[in-house]
Scaffold this motif. Structure first.
Motif, PDB file in Angstrom:
ATOM      1  N   ARG A 132      22.004 -15.668  26.761  1.00  0.00           N
ATOM      2  CA  ARG A 132      21.443 -16.719  25.908  1.00  0.00           C
ATOM      3  C   ARG A 132      21.024 -16.116  24.574  1.00  0.00           C
ATOM      4  N   LEU A 133      21.451 -16.758  23.487  1.00  0.00           N
ATOM      5  CA  LEU A 133      21.117 -16.275  22.159  1.00  0.00           C
ATOM      6  C   LEU A 133      19.632 -16.491  21.883  1.00  0.00           C
ATOM      7  N   CYS A 134      18.994 -15.474  21.339  1.00  0.00           N
ATOM      8  CA  CYS A 134      17.552 -15.550  21.047  1.00  0.00           C
ATOM      9  C   CYS A 134      17.282 -16.379  19.800  1.00  0.00           C
ATOM     10  N   LEU A 135      16.047 -16.768  19.638  1.00  0.00           N
ATOM     11  CA  LEU A 135      15.567 -17.450  18.437  1.00  0.00           C
ATOM     12  C   LEU A 135      14.517 -16.577  17.768  1.00  0.00           C
ATOM     13  N   HIS A 136      14.583 -16.480  16.443  1.00  0.00           N
ATOM     14  CA  HIS A 136      13.503 -15.807  15.713  1.00  0.00           C
ATOM     15  C   HIS A 136      12.365 -16.804  15.529  1.00  0.00           C
ATOM     16  N   ARG A 137      11.287 -16.578  16.238  1.00  0.00           N
ATOM     17  CA  ARG A 137      10.121 -17.450  16.136  1.00  0.00           C
ATOM     18  C   ARG A 137       8.854 -16.598  16.248  1.00  0.00           C
ATOM     19  N   VAL A 138       8.018 -16.631  15.203  1.00  0.00           N
ATOM     20  CA  VAL A 138       6.745 -15.916  15.229  1.00  0.00           C
ATOM     21  C   VAL A 138       5.655 -16.954  15.454  1.00  0.00           C
ATOM     22  N   GLU A 139       5.063 -16.933  16.615  1.00  0.00           N
ATOM     23  CA  GLU A 139       4.087 -17.957  16.984  1.00  0.00           C
ATOM     24  C   GLU A 139       2.847 -17.900  16.085  1.00  0.00           C
ATOM     25  N   PRO A 167      -1.377 -29.998  13.274  1.00  0.00           N
ATOM     26  CA  PRO A 167      -2.108 -29.119  12.353  1.00  0.00           C
ATOM     27  C   PRO A 167      -1.726 -27.655  12.595  1.00  0.00           C
ATOM     28  N   PRO A 168      -1.785 -26.844  11.540  1.00  0.00           N
ATOM     29  CA  PRO A 168      -1.499 -25.417  11.717  1.00  0.00           C
ATOM     30  C   PRO A 168      -2.563 -24.766  12.596  1.00  0.00           C
ATOM     31  N   PRO A 169      -2.214 -23.602  13.185  1.00  0.00           N
ATOM     32  CA  PRO A 169      -1.039 -22.782  12.885  1.00  0.00           C
ATOM     33  C   PRO A 169       0.240 -23.308  13.541  1.00  0.00           C
ATOM     34  N   LEU A 170       1.379 -23.000  12.873  1.00  0.00           N
ATOM     35  CA  LEU A 170       2.692 -23.405  13.341  1.00  0.00           C
ATOM     36  C   LEU A 170       3.584 -22.172  13.441  1.00  0.00           C
ATOM     37  N   PRO A 171       4.677 -22.270  14.149  1.00  0.00           N
ATOM     38  CA  PRO A 171       5.580 -21.116  14.235  1.00  0.00           C
ATOM     39  C   PRO A 171       6.342 -20.899  12.935  1.00  0.00           C
ATOM     40  N   ASP A 172       6.661 -19.651  12.671  1.00  0.00           N
ATOM     41  CA  ASP A 172       7.471 -19.304  11.503  1.00  0.00           C
ATOM     42  C   ASP A 172       8.843 -18.870  11.989  1.00  0.00           C
ATOM     43  N   TYR A 173       9.881 -19.440  11.385  1.00  0.00           N
ATOM     44  CA  TYR A 173      11.260 -19.130  11.767  1.00  0.00           C
ATOM     45  C   TYR A 173      12.016 -18.378  10.668  1.00  0.00           C
ATOM     46  N   LYS A 225      14.795 -28.790  22.752  1.00  0.00           N
ATOM     47  CA  LYS A 225      13.810 -28.296  23.738  1.00  0.00           C
ATOM     48  C   LYS A 225      14.464 -27.254  24.654  1.00  0.00           C
ATOM     49  N   ALA A 226      15.132 -26.310  23.999  1.00  0.00           N
ATOM     50  CA  ALA A 226      15.975 -25.363  24.719  1.00  0.00           C
ATOM     51  C   ALA A 226      15.210 -24.206  25.339  1.00  0.00           C
ATOM     52  N   SER A 227      13.974 -23.969  24.908  1.00  0.00           N
ATOM     53  CA  SER A 227      13.173 -22.845  25.401  1.00  0.00           C
ATOM     54  C   SER A 227      13.965 -21.545  25.406  1.00  0.00           C
ATOM     55  N   PRO A 228      14.521 -21.162  24.240  1.00  0.00           N
ATOM     56  CA  PRO A 228      15.347 -19.957  24.200  1.00  0.00           C
ATOM     57  C   PRO A 228      14.493 -18.699  24.296  1.00  0.00           C
ATOM     58  N   PRO A 229      15.109 -17.576  24.663  1.00  0.00           N
ATOM     59  CA  PRO A 229      14.384 -16.312  24.548  1.00  0.00           C
ATOM     60  C   PRO A 229      14.072 -16.048  23.081  1.00  0.00           C
ATOM     61  N   VAL A 230      13.013 -15.307  22.832  1.00  0.00           N
ATOM     62  CA  VAL A 230      12.567 -15.052  21.460  1.00  0.00           C
ATOM     63  C   VAL A 230      12.685 -13.571  21.150  1.00  0.00           C
ATOM     64  N   ASN A 231      13.137 -13.260  19.928  1.00  0.00           N
ATOM     65  CA  ASN A 231      13.192 -11.869  19.467  1.00  0.00           C
ATOM     66  C   ASN A 231      12.761 -11.845  18.006  1.00  0.00           C
ATOM     67  N   THR A 232      11.684 -11.146  17.722  1.00  0.00           N
ATOM     68  CA  THR A 232      11.188 -11.063  16.345  1.00  0.00           C
ATOM     69  C   THR A 232      11.273  -9.645  15.785  1.00  0.00           C
ATOM     70  N   THR A 233      11.925  -8.751  16.514  1.00  0.00           N
ATOM     71  CA  THR A 233      11.995  -7.354  16.081  1.00  0.00           C
ATOM     72  C   THR A 233      13.414  -6.925  15.741  1.00  0.00           C
ATOM     73  N   ILE A 234      14.318  -7.894  15.625  1.00  0.00           N
ATOM     74  CA  ILE A 234      15.715  -7.563  15.340  1.00  0.00           C
ATOM     75  C   ILE A 234      15.862  -6.880  13.985  1.00  0.00           C
ATOM     76  N   CYS A 235      14.947  -7.184  13.048  1.00  0.00           N
ATOM     77  CA  CYS A 235      15.015  -6.595  11.710  1.00  0.00           C
ATOM     78  C   CYS A 235      13.637  -6.085  11.303  1.00  0.00           C
TER      79      CYS A 235
END
Length: 290
Positions: A132-139, A167-173, A225-235
């Motif tokens: 499954r392709l990850c999503l870049h999402r910083v909670e 209301p914030p906080p919101l995720p950053d993509y 509403k795919a609930s993908p795996p998350v990866n925020t360290t790819i870059c």
């Protein structure tokens, strides 16, 4: 292994940065991976030297419908059906990323800015978990003082037919290097067309403030509403806007995470070429010693 395409909108001032990025793409991706660079017609000559079996040059304006006309002596286009707001260059770059899903035959798109480079072997598996392709999402990264990000969230939800954001906080993509699933991008385009009653391209370009990454992320999370795996360290990212000397750039490279395949020092920092190259060399040393 899934077929990968690398997507980079660029322009003349970033040609030197793009050269380093393209060199890293040739080194760290498979031989069947093609780097697609999208530029303005006036920058065609500058980027033509990169064309070859693993680099395809696209002219952005040639991908627009005929109803879009360029304002003379500028990189601004107007939609003759609805001239305001005009299509500015930075929104054009976002549009091209979304449009590329319908132009290029690939199982995954690596969306990467000119000021990033690859530092490790990179494929779809770099950003996948159990297929499954990850999503870049910083909670919770978008806070109440980040007005532009909050606006991007609101606009994304309007384009997708969703209620206003909480209301914030919101995720950053937002990021400089990430993977997109072209099937999801095509579904996102269809959703925007259905919600707005307009061609997705016209609806997207009609916004003064919009973010392709936020639109994609909100679509994945709130529509699919795919609930993908998350990866925020790819870059390994730096959005620092002050120039770094060589010591600062190398110190940044020393902190390269063990699973990062890319590094980005923002072009807006105006970090000298020598310092940037020192950081790239240090990343290679870090990878070799790991």
């Amino acid at each position: 292994m899934s077929k990968l395409a690398v997507i980079t909108p660029s322009y003349a001032p970033d040609a030197g940065l793009f050269a380093e990025l393209h060199r890293s793409v040739l080194r760290y991706t498979s031989d069947d991976t093609v780097h697609h660079v999208f530029v303005s017609a006036r920058d065609r000559r500058i980027f033509s030297r990169f064309e070859g079996p693993r680099c395809r040059l696209w002219i952005r304006s040639e991908l627009l419908p005929r109803r879009y006309v360029r304002v003379p002596f500028t990189d601004v286009h107007v939609n003759c059906r609805r001239p305001w707001p005009p299509l500015r260059g930075w929104v054009m770059q976002q549009t091209i990323k979304i449009a590329s899903a319908g132009l290029i035959d690939a199982d995954a798109l690596l969306i990467v800015d000119s000021d990033a480079v690859l530092v490790r072997p990179t494929g779809v598996e770099s950003f996948s978990v159990d297929g499954r392709l990850c999503l870049h999402r910083v909670e919770n990264a978008v806070t109440a003082d980040m007005e532009r990000h909050l606006l991007w969230h609101r606009v994304a939800r309007e384009l997708l037919g969703l209620p206003p954001p909480p209301p914030p906080p919101l995720p950053d993509y937002v990021t400089a290097l990430t993977f997109w699933d072209p099937r999801i991008v095509l579904a996102m385009r269809r959703r925007v067309t259905e919600v707005t009653g307009r061609d997705w391209l016209d609806a997207f370009n009609a916004r003064l403030h919009v973010s392709e990454f936020v639109l994609y992320g909100v679509f994945v999370d709130e529509v699919l509403k795919a609930s993908p795996p998350v990866n925020t360290t790819i870059c390994h990212l730096s959005y620092h806007h002050e120039p770094w000397d060589e010591a600062q750039a190398v110190a940044f490279a020393d902190r390269l995470p063990p699973d990062a395949v890319g590094m980005m020092i923002s072009a807006k920092s105006h970090t000298p070429h020598e310092a940037r190259m020192a950081a790239i060399r240090r990343c290679a040393q870090v990878v070799e010693s790991s």
